[in-house]
Scaffold this motif. Structure first.
Motif, PDB file in Angstrom:
ATOM      1  N   THR A  29     -44.132 -80.895  14.049  1.00 44.54           N
ATOM      2  CA  THR A  29     -45.466 -80.320  14.126  1.00 44.54           C
ATOM      3  C   THR A  29     -45.466 -78.882  13.615  1.00 44.54           C
ATOM      4  O   THR A  29     -44.415 -78.310  13.323  1.00 44.54           O
ATOM      5  N   GLU A  30     -46.631 -78.279  13.545  1.00 45.91           N
ATOM      6  CA  GLU A  30     -46.756 -76.921  13.007  1.00 45.91           C
ATOM      7  C   GLU A  30     -45.889 -75.923  13.767  1.00 45.91           C
ATOM      8  O   GLU A  30     -45.359 -74.971  13.185  1.00 45.91           O
ATOM      9  N   ALA A  31     -45.726 -76.136  15.059  1.00 46.28           N
ATOM     10  CA  ALA A  31     -44.911 -75.217  15.858  1.00 46.28           C
ATOM     11  C   ALA A  31     -43.447 -75.239  15.425  1.00 46.28           C
ATOM     12  O   ALA A  31     -42.762 -74.214  15.498  1.00 46.28           O
ATOM     13  N   ASP A  32     -42.960 -76.389  14.977  1.00 43.86           N
ATOM     14  CA  ASP A  32     -41.547 -76.515  14.607  1.00 43.86           C
ATOM     15  C   ASP A  32     -41.181 -75.704  13.366  1.00 43.86           C
ATOM     16  O   ASP A  32     -40.211 -74.931  13.401  1.00 43.86           O
ATOM     17  N   PRO A  33     -41.893 -75.842  12.238  1.00 43.85           N
ATOM     18  CA  PRO A  33     -41.548 -75.001  11.089  1.00 43.85           C
ATOM     19  C   PRO A  33     -41.766 -73.522  11.361  1.00 43.85           C
ATOM     20  O   PRO A  33     -41.008 -72.684  10.862  1.00 43.85           O
ATOM     21  N   ASN A  34     -42.778 -73.189  12.151  1.00 45.23           N
ATOM     22  CA  ASN A  34     -42.986 -71.781  12.498  1.00 45.23           C
ATOM     23  C   ASN A  34     -41.793 -71.237  13.276  1.00 45.23           C
ATOM     24  O   ASN A  34     -41.305 -70.127  13.014  1.00 45.23           O
ATOM     25  N   TYR A  35     -41.331 -72.009  14.234  1.00 41.81           N
ATOM     26  CA  TYR A  35     -40.158 -71.636  15.036  1.00 41.81           C
ATOM     27  C   TYR A  35     -38.927 -71.493  14.150  1.00 41.81           C
ATOM     28  O   TYR A  35     -38.153 -70.531  14.274  1.00 41.81           O
ATOM     29  N   THR A  36     -38.763 -72.442  13.238  1.00 43.60           N
ATOM     30  CA  THR A  36     -37.606 -72.427  12.341  1.00 43.60           C
ATOM     31  C   THR A  36     -37.641 -71.215  11.425  1.00 43.60           C
ATOM     32  O   THR A  36     -36.650 -70.471  11.311  1.00 43.60           O
ATOM     33  N   VAL A  37     -38.761 -70.995  10.758  1.00 44.67           N
ATOM     34  CA  VAL A  37     -38.870 -69.873   9.820  1.00 44.67           C
ATOM     35  C   VAL A  37     -38.731 -68.541  10.550  1.00 44.67           C
ATOM     36  O   VAL A  37     -38.057 -67.621  10.063  1.00 44.67           O
ATOM     37  N   ASP A  38     -39.344 -68.428  11.721  1.00 44.55           N
ATOM     38  CA  ASP A  38     -39.238 -67.183  12.489  1.00 44.55           C
ATOM     39  C   ASP A  38     -37.781 -66.862  12.818  1.00 44.55           C
ATOM     40  O   ASP A  38     -37.346 -65.707  12.713  1.00 44.55           O
ATOM     41  N   ASN A  39     -37.020 -67.869  13.208  1.00 43.88           N
ATOM     42  CA  ASN A  39     -35.621 -67.628  13.566  1.00 43.88           C
ATOM     43  C   ASN A  39     -34.737 -67.405  12.345  1.00 43.88           C
ATOM     44  O   ASN A  39     -33.788 -66.617  12.400  1.00 43.88           O
ATOM     45  N   LEU A  40     -35.040 -68.075  11.243  1.00 36.29           N
ATOM     46  CA  LEU A  40     -34.303 -67.805  10.010  1.00 36.29           C
ATOM     47  C   LEU A  40     -34.530 -66.362   9.556  1.00 36.29           C
ATOM     48  O   LEU A  40     -33.595 -65.677   9.123  1.00 36.29           O
ATOM     49  N   LYS A  41     -35.762 -65.893   9.662  1.00 33.17           N
ATOM     50  CA  LYS A  41     -36.067 -64.510   9.288  1.00 33.17           C
ATOM     51  C   LYS A  41     -35.458 -63.523  10.282  1.00 33.17           C
ATOM     52  O   LYS A  41     -34.905 -62.489   9.890  1.00 33.17           O
ATOM     53  N   GLN A  49     -33.790 -68.299   0.109  1.00 30.31           N
ATOM     54  CA  GLN A  49     -34.092 -69.615  -0.452  1.00 30.31           C
ATOM     55  C   GLN A  49     -34.353 -70.623   0.662  1.00 30.31           C
ATOM     56  O   GLN A  49     -35.276 -71.439   0.575  1.00 30.31           O
ATOM     57  N   ALA A  50     -33.544 -70.560   1.709  1.00 31.29           N
ATOM     58  CA  ALA A  50     -33.716 -71.478   2.844  1.00 31.29           C
ATOM     59  C   ALA A  50     -35.059 -71.253   3.525  1.00 31.29           C
ATOM     60  O   ALA A  50     -35.752 -72.205   3.905  1.00 31.29           O
ATOM     61  N   ILE A  51     -35.434 -69.996   3.684  1.00 30.27           N
ATOM     62  CA  ILE A  51     -36.720 -69.668   4.303  1.00 30.27           C
ATOM     63  C   ILE A  51     -37.871 -70.201   3.451  1.00 30.27           C
ATOM     64  O   ILE A  51     -38.830 -70.788   3.966  1.00 30.27           O
ATOM     65  N   GLY A  52     -37.780 -69.998   2.150  1.00 32.17           N
ATOM     66  CA  GLY A  52     -38.828 -70.475   1.262  1.00 32.17           C
ATOM     67  C   GLY A  52     -39.012 -71.978   1.350  1.00 32.17           C
ATOM     68  O   GLY A  52     -40.148 -72.476   1.368  1.00 32.17           O
ATOM     69  N   PHE A  53     -37.906 -72.703   1.430  1.00 31.91           N
ATOM     70  CA  PHE A  53     -38.009 -74.161   1.522  1.00 31.91           C
ATOM     71  C   PHE A  53     -38.588 -74.587   2.867  1.00 31.91           C
ATOM     72  O   PHE A  53     -39.502 -75.418   2.931  1.00 31.91           O
ATOM     73  N   ALA A  54     -38.061 -74.032   3.953  1.00 31.15           N
ATOM     74  CA  ALA A  54     -38.537 -74.415   5.290  1.00 31.15           C
ATOM     75  C   ALA A  54     -40.011 -74.091   5.472  1.00 31.15           C
ATOM     76  O   ALA A  54     -40.729 -74.794   6.191  1.00 31.15           O
ATOM     77  N   ASP A  55     -40.468 -73.051   4.799  1.00 29.08           N
ATOM     78  CA  ASP A  55     -41.854 -72.600   4.952  1.00 29.08           C
ATOM     79  C   ASP A  55     -42.842 -73.446   4.159  1.00 29.08           C
ATOM     80  O   ASP A  55     -44.045 -73.416   4.441  1.00 29.08           O
ATOM     81  N   THR A  56     -42.359 -74.201   3.182  1.00 31.44           N
ATOM     82  CA  THR A  56     -43.279 -74.930   2.304  1.00 31.44           C
ATOM     83  C   THR A  56     -43.072 -76.442   2.293  1.00 31.44           C
ATOM     84  O   THR A  56     -43.937 -77.170   1.807  1.00 31.44           O
TER      85      THR A  56
END
Length: 204
Positions: free
Chosen positions: A25-37, A143-150
């Motif tokens: 869900t939307e919360a999952d990629p947000n959580y992932t990208v936030d922690n990668l950043k 690069q990982a952040i860009g992929f996870a975010d899109t």
């Protein structure tokens, strides 16, 4: 003809229904990208002003320097990217969700205090000098952040290690990816706390 149209309509409704039931869900990629950043930025703050002596200080001959720790992190960024890529090419397996380990298992493992043994392919070479290791890591992490975010993939139904007792989905691989940096941040801070660690920082 009407029967064919009816079958096609049911099929389309099924596809649309499965899309509506996306598990990542939307919360999952947000959580992932936030922690990668977050982990990228913490590593940058911890190392960007180090002097050459600080980058290459060893607590003992058999211990990694900060430069080697960051090279190790960069090498794993390549490995994580490959795992994500391969996992996303596999057939979705929502049937594995019920029997796979929870997210907490992966977080607890990567953050445990017990020493982990690095496989040979992720051991640092020591050939990369100082801050170049941080540049190496940062480019890969971005690069990982860009992929996870899109990505539009459902990372919770894309699994790897499906022939084992412990299949893991791509969301859980991401937990390993950002958690791995958190883990080695402890190591970097331990190196910096050593009484013989050089005190001077890099001059701008």
């Amino acid at each position: 003809m009407k029967a064919l149209i009816a079958v096609f309509t049911v099929a389309m409704l099924t596809v649309n229904g499965s899309q509506a039931q996306k598990i990542w869900t939307e919360a999952d990629p947000n959580y992932t990208v936030d922690n990668l950043k977050r982990t990228r930025d913490e590593l940058i703050r911890e190392t960007e002003n180090l002097s050459d002596a600080q980058w290459h200080f060893h607590e003992a001959p058999d211990r990694w320097s900060i430069a080697e720790v960051v090279e190790h992190l960069a090498l794993w960024e390549i490995i994580w990217a490959r795992e994500i890529s391969m996992g996303n090419r596999s057939t979705p397996r929502p049937d594995l969700i019920a029997t796979s380990s929870p997210d907490s298992y992966y977080h607890d493992f990567i953050m445990e205090n017990k020493a982990h043994v690095s496989p040979d392919f992720s051991r640092p070479t020591g050939f990369i000098q100082g801050k170049n290791n941080l540049i190496f890591f940062t480019r890969l992490r971005n690069q990982a952040i860009g992929f996870a975010d899109t990505t539009q993939a459902d990372m919770r139904v894309q699994f790897e290690l499906t022939a084992t007792k412990y299949p893991r989905n791509m969301h859980q691989v991401y937990i390993y990816q950002w958690g791995h940096v958190d883990r080695h941040m402890r190591q970097i801070r331990k190196i910096k706390a050593h009484p013989n660690y050089p005190k001077e920082t890099a001059t701008n």
